[in-house]
Write a protein that holds these residues in place. Structure first.
Motif, PDB file in Angstrom:
ATOM      1  N   GLU A   1       0.815  -1.219   0.000  1.00 38.99           N
ATOM      2  CA  GLU A   1       0.000   0.000   0.000  1.00 38.99           C
ATOM      3  C   GLU A   1       0.845   1.264   0.000  1.00 38.99           C
ATOM      4  O   GLU A   1       0.386   2.318  -0.439  1.00 38.99           O
ATOM      5  CB  GLU A   1      -0.929   0.008   1.224  1.00 38.99           C
ATOM      6  CG  GLU A   1      -1.908  -1.151   1.266  1.00 38.99           C
ATOM      7  CD  GLU A   1      -2.625  -1.347  -0.049  1.00 38.99           C
ATOM      8  OE1 GLU A   1      -3.371  -0.432  -0.452  1.00 38.99           O
ATOM      9  OE2 GLU A   1      -2.450  -2.401  -0.673  1.00 38.99           O
TER      10      GLU A   1
ATOM     11  N   LEU B   1       1.056   2.940  -3.325  1.00 42.62           N
ATOM     12  CA  LEU B   1      -0.166   3.438  -3.959  1.00 42.62           C
ATOM     13  C   LEU B   1      -0.159   4.955  -4.163  1.00 42.62           C
ATOM     14  O   LEU B   1      -0.429   5.448  -5.264  1.00 42.62           O
ATOM     15  CB  LEU B   1      -1.379   3.022  -3.123  1.00 42.62           C
ATOM     16  CG  LEU B   1      -2.752   3.309  -3.718  1.00 42.62           C
ATOM     17  CD1 LEU B   1      -2.906   2.605  -5.051  1.00 42.62           C
ATOM     18  CD2 LEU B   1      -3.852   2.870  -2.756  1.00 42.62           C
TER      19      LEU B   1
ATOM     20  N   PHE C   1      -6.624   3.799 -11.481  1.00 42.28           N
ATOM     21  CA  PHE C   1      -5.577   2.997 -10.859  1.00 42.28           C
ATOM     22  C   PHE C   1      -5.812   2.871  -9.351  1.00 42.28           C
ATOM     23  O   PHE C   1      -5.732   1.779  -8.789  1.00 42.28           O
ATOM     24  CB  PHE C   1      -4.217   3.639 -11.132  1.00 42.28           C
ATOM     25  CG  PHE C   1      -3.108   3.144 -10.254  1.00 42.28           C
ATOM     26  CD1 PHE C   1      -2.534   1.899 -10.462  1.00 42.28           C
ATOM     27  CD2 PHE C   1      -2.641   3.913  -9.200  1.00 42.28           C
ATOM     28  CE1 PHE C   1      -1.515   1.440  -9.648  1.00 42.28           C
ATOM     29  CE2 PHE C   1      -1.622   3.464  -8.389  1.00 42.28           C
ATOM     30  CZ  PHE C   1      -1.056   2.216  -8.613  1.00 42.28           C
TER      31      PHE C   1
ATOM     32  N   TYR D   1      -9.072   0.748  -8.612  1.00 49.88           N
ATOM     33  CA  TYR D   1      -8.840  -0.681  -8.847  1.00 49.88           C
ATOM     34  C   TYR D   1      -7.988  -1.277  -7.724  1.00 49.88           C
ATOM     35  O   TYR D   1      -8.325  -2.314  -7.146  1.00 49.88           O
ATOM     36  CB  TYR D   1      -8.118  -0.880 -10.183  1.00 49.88           C
ATOM     37  CG  TYR D   1      -9.033  -1.100 -11.361  1.00 49.88           C
ATOM     38  CD1 TYR D   1      -9.116  -2.342 -11.989  1.00 49.88           C
ATOM     39  CD2 TYR D   1      -9.798  -0.065 -11.870  1.00 49.88           C
ATOM     40  CE1 TYR D   1      -9.936  -2.549 -13.083  1.00 49.88           C
ATOM     41  CE2 TYR D   1     -10.631  -0.252 -12.963  1.00 49.88           C
ATOM     42  CZ  TYR D   1     -10.692  -1.496 -13.566  1.00 49.88           C
ATOM     43  OH  TYR D   1     -11.506  -1.696 -14.643  1.00 49.88           O
ATOM     44  N   THR D   2      -6.868  -0.625  -7.448  1.00 47.95           N
ATOM     45  CA  THR D   2      -5.945  -1.194  -6.466  1.00 47.95           C
ATOM     46  C   THR D   2      -6.521  -1.150  -5.049  1.00 47.95           C
ATOM     47  O   THR D   2      -6.235  -2.035  -4.244  1.00 47.95           O
ATOM     48  CB  THR D   2      -4.592  -0.473  -6.500  1.00 47.95           C
ATOM     49  OG1 THR D   2      -4.795   0.943  -6.381  1.00 47.95           O
ATOM     50  CG2 THR D   2      -3.857  -0.752  -7.793  1.00 47.95           C
TER      51      THR D   2
ATOM     52  N   GLY E   1      -8.727  -4.115  -4.930  1.00 46.54           N
ATOM     53  CA  GLY E   1      -7.910  -5.311  -4.785  1.00 46.54           C
ATOM     54  C   GLY E   1      -7.325  -5.441  -3.392  1.00 46.54           C
ATOM     55  O   GLY E   1      -7.242  -6.536  -2.836  1.00 46.54           O
ATOM     56  N   SER E   2      -6.950  -4.298  -2.806  1.00 47.51           N
ATOM     57  CA  SER E   2      -6.400  -4.310  -1.447  1.00 47.51           C
ATOM     58  C   SER E   2      -7.431  -4.797  -0.443  1.00 47.51           C
ATOM     59  O   SER E   2      -7.111  -5.566   0.477  1.00 47.51           O
ATOM     60  CB  SER E   2      -5.933  -2.901  -1.063  1.00 47.51           C
ATOM     61  OG  SER E   2      -4.889  -2.464  -1.896  1.00 47.51           O
TER      62      SER E   2
ATOM     63  N   LYS F   1      -4.144  -6.051  -8.200  1.00 45.42           N
ATOM     64  CA  LYS F   1      -3.066  -5.145  -7.806  1.00 45.42           C
ATOM     65  C   LYS F   1      -1.808  -5.326  -8.651  1.00 45.42           C
ATOM     66  O   LYS F   1      -1.008  -4.398  -8.760  1.00 45.42           O
ATOM     67  CB  LYS F   1      -2.719  -5.361  -6.325  1.00 45.42           C
ATOM     68  CG  LYS F   1      -3.811  -4.878  -5.379  1.00 45.42           C
ATOM     69  CD  LYS F   1      -3.502  -5.240  -3.941  1.00 45.42           C
ATOM     70  CE  LYS F   1      -2.329  -4.444  -3.422  1.00 45.42           C
ATOM     71  NZ  LYS F   1      -2.589  -3.002  -3.375  1.00 45.42           N
TER      72      LYS F   1
ATOM     73  N   PRO G   1      -1.042  -5.580 -12.170  1.00 45.87           N
ATOM     74  CA  PRO G   1      -2.362  -6.185 -12.395  1.00 45.87           C
ATOM     75  C   PRO G   1      -2.283  -7.247 -13.489  1.00 45.87           C
ATOM     76  O   PRO G   1      -1.442  -7.183 -14.370  1.00 45.87           O
ATOM     77  CB  PRO G   1      -3.166  -4.987 -12.881  1.00 45.87           C
ATOM     78  CG  PRO G   1      -2.174  -4.183 -13.661  1.00 45.87           C
ATOM     79  CD  PRO G   1      -0.813  -4.401 -13.019  1.00 45.87           C
TER      80      PRO G   1
ATOM     81  N   HIS H   1      -6.645  -4.170 -15.745  1.00 47.51           N
ATOM     82  CA  HIS H   1      -5.677  -3.068 -15.779  1.00 47.51           C
ATOM     83  C   HIS H   1      -6.085  -2.039 -16.839  1.00 47.51           C
ATOM     84  O   HIS H   1      -5.281  -1.648 -17.677  1.00 47.51           O
ATOM     85  CB  HIS H   1      -4.273  -3.608 -16.042  1.00 47.51           C
ATOM     86  CG  HIS H   1      -4.119  -4.327 -17.350  1.00 47.51           C
ATOM     87  ND1 HIS H   1      -4.917  -5.362 -17.723  1.00 47.51           N
ATOM     88  CD2 HIS H   1      -3.250  -4.151 -18.378  1.00 47.51           C
ATOM     89  CE1 HIS H   1      -4.557  -5.804 -18.906  1.00 47.51           C
ATOM     90  NE2 HIS H   1      -3.545  -5.082 -19.340  1.00 47.51           N
TER      91      HIS H   1
END
Length: 243
Positions: free
Chosen positions: A148, A151, A177, A180-181, A184-185, A234, A236, A241
């Protein structure tokens, strides 16, 4: 030699804080970032030589100290045959990025005369520190937090120093971005918490030695799927992505 692992992660992060705090002009920024990148690469080579991953299957160099005692979380880092090439590649790429930045000034063509070298190099250093911590983490929570860290500086790298031709597209890509991340996190964190609650630890070495003790097959499958989906977003992996 365990101090090498700590220095490997802390030096780039300290460099990022220094550049963001002092905001030096272009030349001093390049000198600071260049020295940091070169020293970090040297530390990485020292760590790999000391760990000797080619001669053993486990981590040849480890740092394991208490971090959050109340939660039983430890700062557990290690260097093995998988992480060693990734660490070396990360450090080498950082040196190349700084060298390229010395050749091509950031901010050109963006309608501003402000020198953005310090900001760019601070973000690069922060990404390097987070990546090195991610690749050497031997604890799932440490791995998650390190992932993280990358990020925020990555958002700035995409939004500010992305494609020159379309500022709106840069900002849109950066926002997607992050969304999405972050998603995913959240999924990956659920998997980590499930493992922690059932196995009683997030230490990867302890989990490997336990061989799944404390978790039935269904729990293991659920945790694996959560981790897989979270990491697929993440990393990706295609098609996750679109930014």
């Amino acid at each position: 030699m365990t101090w090498v692992l700590a220095a490997l992660v802390l030096l780039p992060l300290a460099t990022a804080v220094l550049l963001l705090t002092l905001r030096p002009s272009r030349t001093p920024s390049l000198v600071v970032a260049g020295l940091s990148a070169a020293i970090t690469l040297e530390l990485a080579v020292m760590a790999v030589v000391r760990a000797a991953p080619w001669s053993r299957p486990d981590a040849g160099l480890e740092l394991d100290v208490p971090w959050v005692p109340a939660l039983g979380v430890r700062l557990h880092l290690g260097l093995d045959g998988i992480s060693a090439p990734l660490v070396l590649l990360t450090c080498l790429l950082t040196v190349l990025v700084v060298a390229y930045t010395a050749k091509v000034e950031p901010g050109a063509g963006r309608g501003t005369r402000q020198d953005r070298t310090a900001g760019l190099l601070a973000c690069v250093a922060a990404v390097q520190g987070g990546a090195l911590a991610t690749f050497t983490a031997l604890d799932l929570l440490v791995f998650f937090i390190a992932f993280e860290i990358v990020l925020v500086p990555m958002w700035f790298l995409v939004a500010v120093w992305g494609d020159d031709r379309d500022p709106a597209a840069r900002r849109d890509a950066a926002n997607r971005f992050v969304l999405y991340t972050a998603g995913g996190s959240a999924v990956m964190l659920l998997g980590i918490l499930l493992i922690a609650l059932r196995a009683g630890t997030t230490d990867l070495v302890a989990l490997a030695e336990a061989g799944g003790a404390g978790m039935d097959a269904g729990t293991q499958l659920a945790a694996a799927l959560l981790m897989l989906v979270g990491l697929a977003v993440k990393v990706p992996a295609w098609p996750l992505h679109t930014w």
